[in-house]
Enzyme design. Structure first.
Site, mmCIF file in Angstrom:
data_model
loop_
_atom_site.group_PDB
_atom_site.id
_atom_site.type_symbol
_atom_site.label_atom_id
_atom_site.label_comp_id
_atom_site.label_asym_id
_atom_site.label_seq_id
_atom_site.Cartn_x
_atom_site.Cartn_y
_atom_site.Cartn_z
ATOM 1 N N VAL A 57 56.133 74.395 103.436
ATOM 2 C CA VAL A 57 55.229 75.243 104.214
ATOM 3 C C VAL A 57 54.294 74.342 105.008
ATOM 4 O O VAL A 57 53.677 73.422 104.463
ATOM 5 C CB VAL A 57 54.412 76.183 103.294
ATOM 6 C CG1 VAL A 57 53.537 77.101 104.126
ATOM 7 C CG2 VAL A 57 55.323 76.995 102.394
ATOM 8 N N ASP A 166 57.455 88.644 91.609
ATOM 9 C CA ASP A 166 56.931 87.322 91.254
ATOM 10 C C ASP A 166 55.421 87.298 91.427
ATOM 11 O O ASP A 166 54.855 86.356 91.971
ATOM 12 C CB ASP A 166 57.587 86.244 92.117
ATOM 13 C CG ASP A 166 57.350 84.837 91.561
ATOM 14 O OD1 ASP A 166 57.166 84.714 90.335
ATOM 15 O OD2 ASP A 166 57.328 83.873 92.350
#
Length: 859
Positions: A57, A166
């Site tokens: 990222v 999640d």
């Protein structure tokens, strides 16, 4: 700041390894793309934010839009993995369905040199896991505020059918203003699509069923939410285990440490809702994230509105008070409802027109008298089918409306003179009387048409005296040289008139039936002195026509249709077309409450269908099939129109006046036994009684020279018509809120201010019902008050309350009531009072939600 997605590998491996924490701090490893590099011709890399099992990222600047974004790249190896690539695209597809301030926004997806990436909102802050490691735990008030926002974000995802799968502190970012933002829907999926890959996620934050590999549902996310909220409040995990097996055993057998042992001043209700989230059995967990938010206290609905959001139906359902009414308040409202219903019933029994008339003979007895009268005229053949009913003299009532002097004389003595204000009609036929015109399923005076040989149509007064007779002679019969003469005196005797008091006159009213004799007379009504005319006709020695004609009589077959109908029809279709366009857009965009619309459609459809089939004139002929299909089609069309208005208006109401539909949303999600629904039913019953009282008082204030209350006479036909009337009142009460809300919608759009819009809507509703008022000084203010009361009930208490009020008021105003318990319709008159009180008692019982009624602290 964007955290990495969950690492790959087996659950045991992922449990042992901590997920990397991705923060805005700089890293020695600058990653694949160096700062300053422009990728995809659009994004200038600022630096690596983090790296995880699902990729890298980077922070970047979108040169096209001039704003900071986060770019998430799939690893090169994963880009060649069809499963990982599918998961990556799934992240984009799922995340883009969710738009909420507490959910990270996803912008775009692309590919650079074989590497797939997505661009998303850049959240400048740190994840919740880092924050908790740094400070231990948040203050309870700040933690609860953040918990509500996490619930709101997760609820928005669930509303779209998206599961996170999640949810953990590392996937909750805290932005610069302290607001939580849910990240990383890379493992999320639509509920219906989750057939495999059940155990993907982070084991320490998985539900027992997910760890066992059995299923993943919305309740699995609720369990993970409970773990996050527990950690948010305490700074510790609910279960500390050294291995996956130990974790599974702890979830099944052990209870987490009490939150209140760590947070001393915590509201017990908050601890209860979080511990319910951690229940091992999914069915015992809260129904939704919004239900959890409601259990955390505060006003989640107000928070959503303040944030500029349109609250979801689930959030609306979770809003407002969920506790039962206090017994003292419930008893007070029940007493008010019972008193209002009883007073309204008493007033209706004393102030309505049927009680002022000699309604001493039942319709069944009048039907037998009519058959005997026809036999005396020579019609001895037994009919195949008959129909009968009671009706108001609408033509005469219209005449009185335009002739004040005649009206004053008549209303001072309603039972005196011709014509009767209320009459009995009777029909018989050699064929079955199946309705043919329009979508009607019940017989009336003109449906089916009077066109079959042998058909008879009669009107009599309430004592059985003849008012009108029409008979259809045979279409074909042998010729007769000497037709017998009919004795006209028998018709006068049947009508209770003295033939000697009338003078012969030329006949001017042409009957529909053929005749071989025709005569007319003029005279005066013996009671009132009003001039009347008698017209009669006969065929082969039997009467085929008789009519009493007065100044009030109009030739109905020669009346022209009003041109105003065109304007009304045009207005209706324009409004419906506009509603269809708006509802189409709302439905297509997923903004409309489909579940609520479906329930509204079903209730209206089945009530209307039952009402029409119960009152229908059934017959063992093929026309019965047409009758049933007419009932189904008109019920479906009206229910569809209601559905359209609801889908068109509901998102706007949910945004502007959500309190209006809280209890309706509760009803659609939790059923009629929800305490909030019961409370509003109780309130509505009381308001319905008050509404009926005000309406009756309004009519009574017109004075003795004006018509009294005139309830619907259909219910006097027996049990089937009575039940049908009750069901139709439910349908009418369901349409009223939609019309009112539609006007409020238009006025709010045009006038902006809520109170001005409400005032304008009330004024329009008043004007719509005040077109031809005989007493404007009384009726206009009274109508304004009644319409304002309806709007107040709608905006203050909601849709179920105003529907209940409409039903109760309809019963008390539409069904004739009498205090003469020896009367043949005394039991019918008890029906509206008894049912209205039962509605109030039901609302009272549900509103208490099982609370004991008598307690020491009742006051």
């Amino acid at each position: 700041m964007i955290p990495a997605t969950a690492a790959t590998g087996s659950p045991g491996e992922r449990f042992a390894a901590s997920s990397p924490s991705l923060t805005s701090s700089s890293s020695v490893d600058e990653g694949r793309f160096l700062p300053g590099v422009v990728v995809a011709g659009r994004y200038r890399i600022a630096g690596l934010l983090g790296r995880g099992g699902m990729g890298e990222v980077y922070r970047a600047t979108d040169l096209t839009l001039g704003q900071a974004v986060a770019l998430k790249f799939l690893p090169e190896a994963a880009s060649r993995d069809d499963r990982a690539l599918a998961r990556f695209y799934n992240e984009v597809r799922m995340a883009r369905q969710v738009t909420h301030p507490n959910v990270c926004r996803v912008y775009d997806i692309g590919e650079i040199e074989g590497l797939h990436y997505i661009s998303m909102e850049f959240v400048d802050g740190e994840d919740l896991a880092c924050l908790l490691r740094r400070i231990g735990r948040l203050p309870s008030d700040k933690a609860i505020e953040m918990a509500r926002k996490i619930c709101a974000g997760l609820g928005a995802a669930h509303e779209k059918g998206v599961l996170h799968r999640d949810l953990k502190p590392a996937n909750v970012m805290i932005d610069g203003r302290g607001n939580p933002v849910l990240m990383d829907f890379g493992l999320a999926g639509l509920t219906a699509q989750l057939q495999g890959d059940v155990r993907s996620g982070t084991p320490a934050y998985m539900s027992p069923e997910q760890l066992a590999g059995t299923e993943v549902t919305l309740k699995s996310d609720i369990y993970s939410l409970g773990l996050v909220l527990y950690e948010l409040l305490t700074g510790k995990r609910a279960f500390e285990a050294a291995s996956l097996m130990e974790l599974m055993q702890m979830q099944e057998r052990a209870e987490p440490t009490s939150i209140s042992s760590v947070v001393r001043d915590l509201d017990p209700g908050i601890e209860r809702i979080i511990m319910r989230c951690l229940d091992h059995t999914p069915s015992q967990r809260p129904a939704s994230a919004l239900a959890v938010a409601a259990g955390l206290g505060g006003d989640a609905l107000a928070a959503a509105l303040a944030a500029g959001e349109t609250p979801s139906p689930e959030l609306v359902a979770a809003a407002g008070e969920s506790e039962a009414l206090k017994p003292s308040i419930a008893i007070a409202w029940l007493a008010a409802a019972l008193a209002a219903i009883a007073i309204a019933g008493f007033l209706q029994a004393n102030w309505s027109l049927p009680t002022k008339l000699p309604l001493d003979v039942s319709p069944e007895a009048l039907s037998r008298d009519s058959r005997n009268l026809l036999k005396s005229f020579g019609y001895t053949a037994k009919p195949v089918d008959t129909a009968h009913g009671l009706s108001y003299a609408d033509g005469y009532l219209a005449y009185l409306h335009t002739h004040p002097a005649a009206a004053r004389a008549r209303w001072q003595n309603p039972s005196a003179g011709l014509p009767p204000l209320l009459y009995f009609w009777y029909r018989e036929s050699p064929n079955y009387l199946v309705p043919q015109r329009s979508f009607a399923t019940a017989d009336s005076e003109d449906n089916p048409p009077q066109e079959i040989s042998g058909m008879v149509w009669m009107r009599t007064d309430l004592d059985g005296k003849l008012l009108l007779l029409e008979v259809v002679p045979p279409q074909q019969e042998p010729p007769t040289q000497n037709a017998p003469h009919f004795n006209w005196a028998s018709l006068f005797a049947a009508a209770g008139l003295d033939l000697t008091r009338f003078d012969n006159a030329p006949a001017t009213w042409t009957p529909l039936a053929n005749w071989d004799e025709r005569a007319a007379w003029t005279g005066k009504d013996a009671t009132t002195g009003v001039p009347v005319r008698i017209e009669a006709a006969a065929w082969r020695g039997r009467p085929v026509g008789f009519r009493i004609i007065g100044p009030w009589t109009t030739p109905e077959r020669m009346e022209a249709r009003s041109s105003q109908q065109v304007l009304v029809i045009f207005t209706i279709y324009v409004l419906l077309a506009a509603a269809i366009i708006i509802s189409w857009r709302n439905f297509g965009s997923g903004h409309g409450d489909r579940r609520g619309a479906k329930k509204l459609f079903a209730i209206y459809f089945f009530c209307m269908l039952a009402a029409r089939l119960i009152i229908a004139h059934h017959a063992p002929v093929f026309d019965e099939t047409d009758l049933i299909w007419k009932a189904i089609s008109i019920s479906a069309l009206n229910a569809a129109a209601l559905w359209v208005f609801y889908i068109a208006l509901e998102p706007w109401v949910r945004r502007r006046w959500p309190e209006t539909i809280i209890s309706w949303s509760r009803f659609t999600t939790k059923g009629i036994r929800d305490p909030r629904v019961g409370r509003d039913i109780l309130y509505g019953a009381a308001m319905g009684g008050i509404f009926a009282i005000l309406k009756l008082v309004q009519i009574h204030l017109h004075g003795v020279a004006a018509p009294p209350s005139m309830p619907d006479l259909t219910g006097l036909g027996g049990l089937r018509p009575l039940i049908s009337t009750a069901l139709q009142d439910i349908d009418s009460a369901m349409f009223d809120p939609m019309i009112t809300l539609f006007l409020l919608f238009l006025m709010r759009v045009l006038l902006r201010k809520q109170w001005i819009a409400a005032f304008a809507a009330v004024a329009i509703l008043t004007a719509m019902g005040s077109a031809s008022l005989a007493f404007p000084a009384i009726d206009i203010p009274a109508s304004f008050i009644l319409q304002a009361l309806e709007v107040l009930i709608l905006l203050r208490f909601g849709v179920p309350a105003v529907i209940t009020a409409g039903v109760v008021a309809g019963y008390l105003l539409d069904i004739p009531i009498t205090t003469d318990f020896s009367s043949w319709y005394a039991a019918i008159g008890l029906f509206p009072i008894a049912v209205s009180m039962l509605i109030a008692f039901y609302g009272f019982r549900i509103a208490l939600a099982g609370k004991p009624l008598w307690r020491e602290d009742l006051a």
